[in-house]
Design an enzyme around this catalytic site. Sequence first.
Site, mmCIF file in Angstrom:
data_model
loop_
_atom_site.group_PDB
_atom_site.id
_atom_site.type_symbol
_atom_site.label_atom_id
_atom_site.label_comp_id
_atom_site.label_asym_id
_atom_site.label_seq_id
_atom_site.Cartn_x
_atom_site.Cartn_y
_atom_site.Cartn_z
ATOM 1 N N LYS A 190 0.835 -1.208 0.000
ATOM 2 C CA LYS A 190 0.000 0.000 0.000
ATOM 3 C C LYS A 190 0.871 1.260 0.000
ATOM 4 O O LYS A 190 2.084 1.192 0.254
ATOM 5 C CB LYS A 190 -0.940 -0.051 1.206
ATOM 6 C CG LYS A 190 -1.947 -1.211 1.144
ATOM 7 C CD LYS A 190 -2.902 -1.202 2.337
ATOM 8 C CE LYS A 190 -3.878 -2.365 2.268
ATOM 9 N NZ LYS A 190 -4.871 -2.330 3.390
ATOM 10 N N TYR A 217 -12.269 -3.140 -3.669
ATOM 11 C CA TYR A 217 -12.818 -3.186 -2.301
ATOM 12 C C TYR A 217 -14.345 -3.146 -2.273
ATOM 13 O O TYR A 217 -14.933 -2.702 -1.290
ATOM 14 C CB TYR A 217 -12.250 -2.015 -1.486
ATOM 15 C CG TYR A 217 -10.835 -2.233 -0.997
ATOM 16 C CD1 TYR A 217 -10.481 -3.350 -0.241
ATOM 17 C CD2 TYR A 217 -9.832 -1.298 -1.270
ATOM 18 C CE1 TYR A 217 -9.183 -3.542 0.217
ATOM 19 C CE2 TYR A 217 -8.520 -1.483 -0.811
ATOM 20 C CZ TYR A 217 -8.215 -2.606 -0.058
ATOM 21 O OH TYR A 217 -6.929 -2.799 0.409
ATOM 22 N N ASN A 265 -2.392 -0.548 7.403
ATOM 23 C CA ASN A 265 -1.810 -1.861 7.725
ATOM 24 C C ASN A 265 -0.868 -2.403 6.643
ATOM 25 O O ASN A 265 -0.618 -3.607 6.568
ATOM 26 C CB ASN A 265 -2.916 -2.863 8.092
ATOM 27 C CG ASN A 265 -3.876 -3.112 6.947
ATOM 28 O OD1 ASN A 265 -3.676 -2.613 5.840
ATOM 29 N ND2 ASN A 265 -4.919 -3.872 7.204
ATOM 30 N N HIS A 278 -1.973 -5.525 1.264
ATOM 31 C CA HIS A 278 -3.176 -6.303 0.967
ATOM 32 C C HIS A 278 -2.755 -7.676 0.458
ATOM 33 O O HIS A 278 -1.763 -7.783 -0.273
ATOM 34 C CB HIS A 278 -4.011 -5.623 -0.134
ATOM 35 C CG HIS A 278 -5.045 -6.542 -0.722
ATOM 36 N ND1 HIS A 278 -6.270 -6.749 -0.139
ATOM 37 C CD2 HIS A 278 -5.005 -7.358 -1.815
ATOM 38 C CE1 HIS A 278 -6.945 -7.645 -0.853
ATOM 39 N NE2 HIS A 278 -6.197 -8.032 -1.882
ATOM 40 N N GLU A 316 -9.053 -10.460 -8.364
ATOM 41 C CA GLU A 316 -8.158 -9.319 -8.133
ATOM 42 C C GLU A 316 -7.008 -9.297 -9.150
ATOM 43 O O GLU A 316 -6.623 -8.218 -9.613
ATOM 44 C CB GLU A 316 -7.611 -9.387 -6.696
ATOM 45 C CG GLU A 316 -8.718 -9.173 -5.658
ATOM 46 C CD GLU A 316 -8.274 -9.453 -4.226
ATOM 47 O OE1 GLU A 316 -7.098 -9.822 -4.008
ATOM 48 O OE2 GLU A 316 -9.116 -9.305 -3.319
HETATM 49 P P1 IDP Z 1 -7.729 -7.603 4.953
HETATM 50 O O1 IDP Z 1 -6.921 -6.532 4.250
HETATM 51 O O2 IDP Z 1 -6.971 -8.197 6.103
HETATM 52 O O3 IDP Z 1 -8.271 -8.641 4.009
HETATM 53 P P2 IDP Z 1 -10.447 -6.566 5.087
HETATM 54 O O4 IDP Z 1 -11.431 -6.893 6.168
HETATM 55 O O5 IDP Z 1 -10.673 -7.159 3.744
HETATM 56 O O6 IDP Z 1 -8.985 -6.888 5.638
HETATM 57 O O7 IDP Z 1 -10.436 -4.967 4.957
HETATM 58 C C1 IDP Z 1 -9.811 -4.348 3.848
HETATM 59 C C2 IDP Z 1 -8.974 -3.201 4.351
HETATM 60 O O8 IDP Z 1 -9.847 -2.226 4.921
HETATM 61 C C3 IDP Z 1 -7.997 -3.548 5.472
HETATM 62 O O9 IDP Z 1 -6.767 -4.049 4.996
HETATM 63 C C4 IDP Z 1 -7.825 -2.213 6.164
HETATM 64 O O10 IDP Z 1 -6.889 -1.398 5.490
HETATM 65 C C5 IDP Z 1 -9.197 -1.585 6.009
HETATM 66 N N1 IDP Z 1 -9.980 -1.793 7.233
HETATM 67 C C6 IDP Z 1 -10.615 -2.916 7.616
HETATM 68 N N2 IDP Z 1 -11.207 -2.751 8.808
HETATM 69 C C7 IDP Z 1 -10.918 -1.483 9.188
HETATM 70 C C8 IDP Z 1 -11.245 -0.713 10.340
HETATM 71 O O11 IDP Z 1 -11.926 -1.159 11.273
HETATM 72 N N3 IDP Z 1 -10.759 0.567 10.373
HETATM 73 C C9 IDP Z 1 -10.013 1.104 9.364
HETATM 74 N N4 IDP Z 1 -9.694 0.404 8.274
HETATM 75 C C10 IDP Z 1 -10.132 -0.870 8.179
HETATM 76 MG MG MG Z 2 -9.687 -8.494 2.487
#
Ligand code: IDP
Ligand code: MG
Length: 147
Positions: free
Chosen positions: A9, A49, A112, A115, A126
């Site tokens: 990212k 997304y 984080n 992805h 994807e």
């Molecule tokens: P993942 O990336 O571990 O698969 P997902 O649930 O698919 O997680 O969520 C996609 C992205 O959305 C996450 O990587 C994160 O950047 C963001 N995200 C998910 N939950 C939250 C949250 O509670 N607060 C802020 N960002 C979030």
């Molecule tokens: Mg995801």
Amino acid sequence: MEQTLVILKPNAVQRELIGNLISRFEQRGLKITAMKLCIISTETAERHYREHLGEAFYEGLISFITSGPSVIIVLESLAAVNIVRSMVGATNPADAAPGTIRGDYATSPGHNMIHASDSTESALREIELFFSPDEIMSYKLSVRPWL
Ligand code: IDP
Ligand code: MG
């Protein structure tokens, strides 16, 4: 062999961790079959997304992922989806084990770092979203038989 999609990212690029993160995957034995540096368009980010449309974090997620260059990578190995997800760690870095990428480099869910596709079906969708078939390389690595 299975393929999975990884996105380093925009904050991973800004923090100059591209090489470090790619090294982890190479050392584990994942083969890079496609890779590019690009600013993800809003349209592509929304398609990528789409399952999160309506979530409280959705707008912030789209604006962050389109805010600067990302590195998009296709990785290949046996069980690539599960192996890469386990290397990436939990979505919320607060829950990510040390030794995982999020557990080593991140503190907030919104930033984080990385992805990774969560299933083989997501991976196919994807990969198609970010790469045309001719951008995905088919080649042999001579170390493969040793893995
Ligand atoms: P993942 O990336 O571990 O698969 P997902 O649930 O698919 O997680 O969520 C996609 C992205 O959305 C996450 O990587 C994160 O950047 C963001 N995200 C998910 N939950 C939250 C949250 O509670 N607060 C802020 N960002 C979030
Ligand atoms: Mg995801």
